[in-house]
Design a protein around this motif. Structure first.
Motif, short mmCIF file in Angstrom:
data_model
loop_
_atom_site.label_atom_id
_atom_site.label_comp_id
_atom_site.label_asym_id
_atom_site.label_seq_id
_atom_site.Cartn_x
_atom_site.Cartn_y
_atom_site.Cartn_z
N GLY A 215 0.83 -1.20 0.00
CA GLY A 215 0.00 0.00 0.00
C GLY A 215 0.86 1.25 0.00
O GLY A 215 2.04 1.22 -0.33
N GLU A 216 0.24 2.34 0.39
CA GLU A 216 0.93 3.64 0.39
C GLU A 216 2.06 3.67 1.40
O GLU A 216 1.99 3.08 2.47
N ASP A 217 3.13 4.37 1.03
CA ASP A 217 4.25 4.58 1.94
C ASP A 217 3.77 5.46 3.10
O ASP A 217 3.13 6.49 2.88
N PRO A 218 4.06 5.07 4.35
CA PRO A 218 3.61 5.87 5.50
C PRO A 218 4.06 7.33 5.46
O PRO A 218 3.35 8.21 5.94
N ARG A 219 5.23 7.58 4.87
CA ARG A 219 5.70 8.98 4.77
C ARG A 219 4.72 9.83 3.98
O ARG A 219 4.36 10.94 4.38
N TYR A 220 4.29 9.31 2.82
CA TYR A 220 3.39 10.08 1.97
C TYR A 220 1.97 10.10 2.55
O TYR A 220 1.26 11.09 2.39
N ALA A 221 1.58 9.03 3.22
CA ALA A 221 0.26 9.01 3.86
C ALA A 221 0.17 10.09 4.92
O ALA A 221 -0.84 10.82 5.01
N ARG A 222 1.22 10.23 5.74
CA ARG A 222 1.22 11.27 6.78
C ARG A 222 1.25 12.66 6.15
O ARG A 222 0.57 13.58 6.62
N ARG B 39 -2.21 15.90 5.91
CA ARG B 39 -2.22 17.32 6.32
C ARG B 39 -2.90 18.21 5.29
O ARG B 39 -3.11 19.40 5.55
N ALA B 40 -3.22 17.67 4.12
CA ALA B 40 -3.85 18.47 3.07
C ALA B 40 -5.36 18.50 3.28
O ALA B 40 -6.05 17.51 3.03
N ARG B 41 -5.87 19.61 3.75
CA ARG B 41 -7.32 19.71 4.00
C ARG B 41 -8.10 19.89 2.70
O ARG B 41 -9.24 19.44 2.59
N ARG B 42 -7.51 20.55 1.75
CA ARG B 42 -8.17 20.76 0.46
C ARG B 42 -7.25 20.32 -0.66
O ARG B 42 -6.04 20.48 -0.58
N HIS B 43 -7.85 19.78 -1.69
CA HIS B 43 -7.14 19.41 -2.91
C HIS B 43 -5.89 18.58 -2.62
O HIS B 43 -4.76 19.00 -2.91
N ALA C 151 -0.10 16.93 -3.26
CA ALA C 151 0.88 15.90 -3.61
C ALA C 151 1.74 16.35 -4.79
O ALA C 151 2.96 16.12 -4.80
N LEU C 152 1.12 16.99 -5.77
CA LEU C 152 1.86 17.46 -6.93
C LEU C 152 2.96 18.42 -6.51
O LEU C 152 4.11 18.29 -6.95
N TRP C 153 2.63 19.35 -5.63
CA TRP C 153 3.58 20.37 -5.22
C TRP C 153 4.63 19.83 -4.24
O TRP C 153 5.82 20.02 -4.41
N LYS C 154 4.15 19.13 -3.20
CA LYS C 154 5.03 18.73 -2.10
C LYS C 154 5.82 17.46 -2.39
O LYS C 154 6.85 17.23 -1.75
#
Length: 281
Positions: free
Chosen positions: A94-101, A105-109, A114-117
């Protein structure tokens, strides 16, 4: 920046940035569709290979052919080996825990977040870290002692990384090792043979760009940034924070080098308590 053709350098820098961006945008589209942004780790190695390939092509007629081809090939080999290894390691997970965390934190969009960060940031890092390759392919001077030393350092780094990854993959594939700490082979000499291998790879590639003081100075940012990422950024620091609570890891840390390989320290055995009736030595 004699003897590098500045016009050709400008073209290589721009095209390399476009290549890194293109790889990351494709990875973003795939990761968003699959809701699995760990794919960016596969794209990381592919992006370096893409930058090296574009740089090699555009430097035709400007750089020394042997230096241009050897440096580009070394980068492609490293990048594709890393991409294949990460793709195999992540298959079925599944998803890497780093990216899941991070995405939590992204409340919108969240996709734009993900694209930016994740994707654009890593694309920019690929371009920055690969500066020695972009400079080296344009150097018209034949390979010298410094470049040969750099290729030897690159080869040592590639071997360290590949052997460490292979040893870890074999260890984790054995169900009997579930929950245990890998402390065998290269992993008994350093807790991060793969990261140390990356460290050597990029210092080695940096040396191939040191044919002039100008390129040596401008390309120095690459190994410094990569070293910072591996030791204090998203590499060693985050992994050890994740592993810190695993049984036996504290003991492993106590006897094993944190980065540069060295023989393991002997395990410290607790000294037996002396009872009141025990004779003095």
């Amino acid at each position: 920046m004699s003897p590098v053709d500045t016009t050709a350098l400008g073209s290589v820098l721009v095209a390399s940035a476009a290549a890194a961006l293109a790889v990351m945008l494709v990875a973003f589209a795939v990761g968003t569709a699959r809701r699995l942004h760990r794919i960016v780790d596969v794209a990381w190695g592919i992006a370096f290979a893409g930058v090296a390939s574009v740089s090699w092509f555009l430097a035709d007629g400007h750089g020394d052919d042997v230096r241009r081809s050897v440096v580009a090939l070394a980068t492609v080999v490293w990048g594709l080996r890393l991409a294949v290894h990460i793709a195999r390691r992540g298959r079925g997970r599944g998803e890497d825990p780093r990216y899941a965390r991070m995405l939590a934190r992204a409340r919108r969009h969240p996709a734009l977040y993900a694209l930016w960060k994740v994707y654009l940031l890593q694309g920019a890092l690929v371009w920055l870290v690969s500066l020695p390759v972009q400079f080296a392919v344009l150097l018209p001077r034949p390979l010298g002692a410094t470049a040969y030393l750099g290729l030897a350092v690159w080869a040592a780094g590639l071997a360290c990384e590949a052997v460490g990854d292979h040893q870890l993959a074999r260890f984790t594939s054995d169900p009997a090792n579930r929950g245990r700490v890998m402390d065998r082979g290269l992993w008994s000499w350093t807790r991060h043979p793969n990261y140390f291998g990356d460290f050597l790879v990029w210092w080695g590639l940096y040396l191939t760009a040191c044919a002039t003081w100008q390129t040596a100075l401008l390309a120095l940012v690459s190994p410094l940034v990569m070293s910072g990422l591996l030791i204090w950024g998203s590499g060693k620091r985050l992994l050890e924070a994740h592993m810190g609570d695993r049984p036996g890891y504290a003991e492993y840390q106590a006897r094993t080098s944190g980065f540069v390989p060295r023989p393991p320290r002997p395990s410290r055995q607790p000294r037996p308590r002396r009872t009141s009736g025990a004779p003095r030595p």
